[in-house]
Design an enzyme around this catalytic site. Structure first.
Site, PDB file in Angstrom:
ATOM      1  N   SER A  91     -13.276 -61.924 -14.612  1.00 37.64           N
ATOM      2  CA  SER A  91     -13.777 -60.554 -14.554  1.00 37.64           C
ATOM      3  C   SER A  91     -14.537 -60.202 -15.823  1.00 37.64           C
ATOM      4  O   SER A  91     -14.171 -60.635 -16.929  1.00 37.64           O
ATOM      5  CB  SER A  91     -12.596 -59.590 -14.390  1.00 37.64           C
ATOM      6  N   LYS A 145     -20.338 -59.515  -3.878  1.00 40.41           N
ATOM      7  CA  LYS A 145     -18.946 -59.203  -3.525  1.00 40.41           C
ATOM      8  C   LYS A 145     -18.786 -57.724  -3.209  1.00 40.41           C
ATOM      9  O   LYS A 145     -19.197 -56.864  -3.990  1.00 40.41           O
ATOM     10  CB  LYS A 145     -18.029 -59.571  -4.694  1.00 40.41           C
ATOM     11  N   HIS A 202     -12.612 -54.511  -2.368  1.00 44.39           N
ATOM     12  CA  HIS A 202     -12.058 -54.309  -3.712  1.00 44.39           C
ATOM     13  C   HIS A 202     -10.550 -54.093  -3.640  1.00 44.39           C
ATOM     14  O   HIS A 202      -9.980 -53.263  -4.362  1.00 44.39           O
ATOM     15  CB  HIS A 202     -12.743 -53.110  -4.372  1.00 44.39           C
ATOM     16  N   ARG A 222      -9.153 -50.565  -3.355  1.00 45.46           N
ATOM     17  CA  ARG A 222      -9.161 -49.708  -4.542  1.00 45.46           C
ATOM     18  C   ARG A 222     -10.402 -48.837  -4.639  1.00 45.46           C
ATOM     19  O   ARG A 222     -10.532 -48.041  -5.566  1.00 45.46           O
ATOM     20  CB  ARG A 222      -9.070 -50.590  -5.797  1.00 45.46           C
ATOM     21  N   TYR A 243     -20.908 -56.568 -13.200  1.00 50.20           N
ATOM     22  CA  TYR A 243     -21.564 -55.392 -12.644  1.00 50.20           C
ATOM     23  C   TYR A 243     -22.944 -55.316 -13.267  1.00 50.20           C
ATOM     24  O   TYR A 243     -23.173 -55.871 -14.347  1.00 50.20           O
ATOM     25  CB  TYR A 243     -20.767 -54.128 -12.983  1.00 50.20           C
ATOM     26  N   THR A 249     -20.398 -57.641  -8.201  1.00 48.60           N
ATOM     27  CA  THR A 249     -19.618 -56.659  -7.437  1.00 48.60           C
ATOM     28  C   THR A 249     -20.508 -55.473  -7.093  1.00 48.60           C
ATOM     29  O   THR A 249     -21.102 -54.868  -7.983  1.00 48.60           O
ATOM     30  CB  THR A 249     -18.402 -56.190  -8.248  1.00 48.60           C
TER      31      THR A 249
END
Lengths: 366, 366, 366, 366
Positions: free
Chosen positions: A115, A241, A265, A268, A138, A164
């Site tokens: 991440s 994603k 996600h 979330r 991101y 993402t």
């Protein structure tokens, strides 16, 4: 469904057991951050119900004495079709954080997606991990920062990027709001600029510090042309994603992506959204074999992995259970989690009459 | 759904009552071994739900004053369409084990399938049983041992073989893992070689001794050609047990089987599999009357037997309730269980307007 | 769904409240006899679920200032489309038994079906009741006794016969078996021969005395030709009660019946059977307006009555709630129950845009 | 689904929290009046289940950095597609009643529908409210009174009339009956004639005073021609509220209505009716863009608003949560409720890839 660990059996026997342990050993604020979903958490339960509702029409008498779990995703060899999902801030779960996860991944030959919100640098993880390493990111408002991160990940040895796209803003995770979720001041964020990372320490009355950070740093304006831009600055393959629609999956491919990860996600972001299990078949159908197709969300059993592949995925990402293993026992906890899941998947293949991943076909779940 | 026996009514009134008694009188390790299923035990509940969801469209005014339960399976006459399923190690439930079951079967004129893991020899059971006796087996890695067992069963008077095909490896039964399931050292296994039987006594930390035994002795490589081989060494008809797909049922027939038993091993092998109730219609349709068709899994009521037949089965196998009766009262307990079920089936026929098994047709459940 | 009566509201506000009171004031053996169903009582809950699952697509702006509930069944005028179902042994609920029910029926202008197992004679009830009185019967092994009963009912003023056809044998009502259900020695059965009535007093270990009585006296051999016979000995119209299939409904008409009552005996006969709500539409469709069509089973709300009519019934029979009213307060209790239901039905009509029963059409529930 | 406010988080984080507070601070009679539904309250739960069952197929990568919630209903500009539903007697919840609601509405730029049973005069509300104000009414038996009220609302500045058509009689709200619901003698009803208002103070044993009032004052005879009459006496557009069928929606348009509000009166009239979520698509389809289309019932989340629009509504009415906010904190409580819902709706738009209300299309829920 959770099977609590019993005094007479100190060893956890399934992934649920690890969540029970984690809930006991973690501070409530941390456990809630990992376990929680958006708003009413409808999606957390609908997702498990969706997995459970799929029944395997297993085959018999297929000579399953020798089984291979090997598969390829993006042309990269995986020893089994499970990778570790990108999950933020693993040092909250255990002092060794992402490094512990990487060590355990080695032992089970499991690939890993790191991440952007990792609390260990991509260089340090890459130095340890002997399996495919991908980097999740991101697109930030500061495109220069994004470009620098991409180059850094590439140089560190990452073999794919995971963009993402379901988080133009952070989902409303009410447990975090109630807990006034925030981070310790000394938590390292090696992929964030210092000023940004500091924001995560703030304790706010009506939101989580993470939501504030996301709104200030990430770019809610991204669209498919930004994917093209991202692809233009790197030779790494990009997986998109957070897709739950066939048209978006096709658009991702047409915009240059190497594949798609069906994900919401982990429940979330948008609580009322479709389950990934529900979205997977139409996306697999629309992609028609073009590009890589992965899925995450609620995977807790080896049979879930088998179902995902039968529904069209090439591999799955495993999320929270890795954190539960990490919380319960660091390297060894993650290793046990991965071992249990791989054993379950192996047994599910044997009991379904599948000798290789290629034999996990759609008739098993039709 | 369980109706607990009440102080004022010492006699159990249904099969559920016997489970309540068994849970009280058996050691937890033994009760759990009998009662448990694989993994999350989703299949145990989905199976009962599947039976309950089928509604009988009963007929009226059909002169049901005289009813016959007689039927034929494999050309063998059964006085009613229920046989006792093959179940391992019945001496764990009661000192008289399989002999008690056989004596009770005689009293209710019920056929019996003897498990390879029986704790009474097929010769001793055969000497007692006056009803059809079938022998259940696995194909062992040692084909010579398998051949010897087939011949022994034949010589002992068994009239069919039941080849279990859903167990290339043992399902993950988590209750057994938690309980470190193992057997007493003096438990007899007259159909196993001594060395093999000894393995079942070991207490292991992360699995049940039975799973270890199965992996070491049985052959996960079996395929349809092994069925042909098995048929080549015996003149007994062979039923293939553990089928849940139409194509596998047809393959079984084409490989020489005399019939199929739709079964998922009582939910003890692949937890996420289709229910037998759900699989039965497509299999009955594909077999189109060729070969014998039986079903097991979750049968607790006479109306379940009637539903099974209306869905295409020729007979059902009754499993766990026999063990509950055995645990509760040996011969007399099993006798009561069978008597209750036969009475319920008889009443279900009367109330559905059926004078004979042949009148239990598919329109009753459409 | 039950709304318990609260201290501050001594008056029951719905039919559920009356069951709560009855459960308190009746001996357990009696309450269980009235409340119970067969076996697992699956049908009791599936029936309520089936009613609740039907959604009314109500109409607005239809001038519902004046509403008429009047309807005709068998050419007989009913002031509202609800009659009291035949229910046995009402003196168990209240000393005045069926007479109390009849007095209350008068006050709400409700017709009544008297059970053969009534504890008040048809002559006494007929002397009181100013509304349509029908007589429910079984065909006994002793056809002469049946014929005599038919003539007696006719002479007493009954205007139709209700032949129950779902009871060739009594359903297995496990509450009664556990309670060793039996009757007090002085309970009058004016429609039974004395010897037969005496049998009901016996207390048996493994069954209810009623089951024994039914098996010995009623005729399980009846078929459609017996309906023809019954019609041949009377000029009263005959309704066949206990039908759940379209073909049986048509057969009833072709065998001379004047109509059909869709019923599964309140879930007391074959537990696993189809709900009456589920069976009603296909039967209404098959009858296509020929003959009377009634339904019973689980009616607790005025909206249930409206739904039944929209699904094709001409009227409904109300069962257990009448007994709860009788238990709670004799004449006054039954009166309150009927009043509440009629008020609810009236309001349901108004709120659905129906001025008369004829406007309760199928589009309201489609 | 309710998330109770926790000691460590004094600020409510969602609309459910406000109901928890209201249940604590309001007298039971008042809370029950607001919270309750008709009869068994089946509709209250089926409505929430219906919202939750709709899954959003969100879009990604749509540049949602700038979002507009603006929309038009009846040609009137709304800053976001939520208005406050007409709700009676808001002074029961808080001393400032409808004025507090209006002040809060201003702060969130939310339109408001004022109930005929308001405890504040339309003139006083209009003097405060800077957003669209609509007036809700019934057609009374006294048409002169109705006409006078229409003219008064018009003169006070109301910009539309909302004619409630699902209440020819009041629904049976059993909580109110049990509580002998009645009003304090000094509760003002500025839109009722004094004599009528007085009736609401009476405490009755078997009904609520409101039901008695409705039956005496409002006109159960109204039909579509009365809508034409109403339209003939005013130039204000009329919305017909309480429609759940496509044919009634079309009839409303043909009778002169400017639009339709799909509503079942919050489950307070006909308990067994269809949910508004279920009725909305067929009505949207039948109206085909002619006239305004709104919906209410069970809206608790921003995603519900988005779903409603995707299903064809132009806006939703928010009911009970406004009362919970009012009870919890007057102006500030209502403001927080509206703020939370608007924030949730905004986030739902962002996470669904919608930049404006016009992009909330049916493919999001198909």
């Amino acid at each position: 469904m959770t099977s609590p660990t019993q005094p007479s059996a100190p060893l956890p026997v399934n992934l649920h057991d690890f969540e029970v342990i984690a809930a006991r050993v973690l501070p409530k604020m941390v456990y809630d951050y990992y376990a929680g979903g958006a708003n009413d958490e409808v999606l957390l339960s609908s997702t498990r119900a969706a997995w459970d509702a799929i029944e395997i029409r297993y085959r018999v008498m297929r000579d399953v004495s020798a089984r291979s779990w090997a598969c390829k995703v993006l042309g990269q060899s995986l020893s089994w079709p499970v990778m570790i999902a990108p999950m933020a801030m693993q040092r909250m779960a255990h002092a060794e954080g992402e490094l512990a996860t990487a060590h355990a991944a080695n032992q089970l030959a499991t690939g890993m997606v790191l991440s952007t919100l990792s609390t260990t640098s991509v260089e340090d993880v890459s130095a340890v991990l002997k399996q495919p390493l991908w980097f999740q990111l991101y697109i930030e408002k500061d495109r220069g920062a994004t470009k620098a991160l991409v180059e850094r990940a590439h140089e560190a040895g990452c073999r794919a990027l995971v963009l993402t796209v379901d988080t133009p803003l952070l989902g409303r995770r009410e447990r975090d709001v109630r807990n006034q979720f925030h981070l310790k001041a000394d938590m390292p964020f090696p992929h964030l600029r210092v000023a940004a990372g500091d924001a995560l320490v703030a304790q706010e009355a009506t939101t989580s510090s993470l939501a504030t950070y996301v709104a200030s740093q990430w770019d809610a304006s991204i669209s498919w042309k930004d994917l093209a831009w991202l692809q233009s600055i790197t030779t790494l393959p990009i997986l998109v994603k957070g897709v739950v629609r066939a048209d978006d999956a096709v658009m991702a491919l047409e915009s240059g992506a190497a594949g798609v990860i069906v994900s919401n996600h982990g429940g979330r972001q948008l609580d009322a959204s479709v389950t990934t299990v529900g979205a997977l078949p139409e996306i697999a159908n629309a992609m028609a074999g073009r590009g890589a197709l992965l899925v995450d969300g609620g995977v807790r059993r080896g049979t879930d992995v088998l179902k995902a592949i039968a529904l069209g995925a090439h591999a799955v990402l495993l999320g929270r259970p890795v954190l539960w293993g990490l919380s319960a026992g660091g390297v060894d906890g993650v290793k046990q989690v991965l071992q249990l899941l791989r054993d379950e998947f192996d047994l599910a293949m044997a009991l379904s009459g599948c000798r290789g991943v290629g034999e996990i076909t759609s008739d098993l779940v039709a």
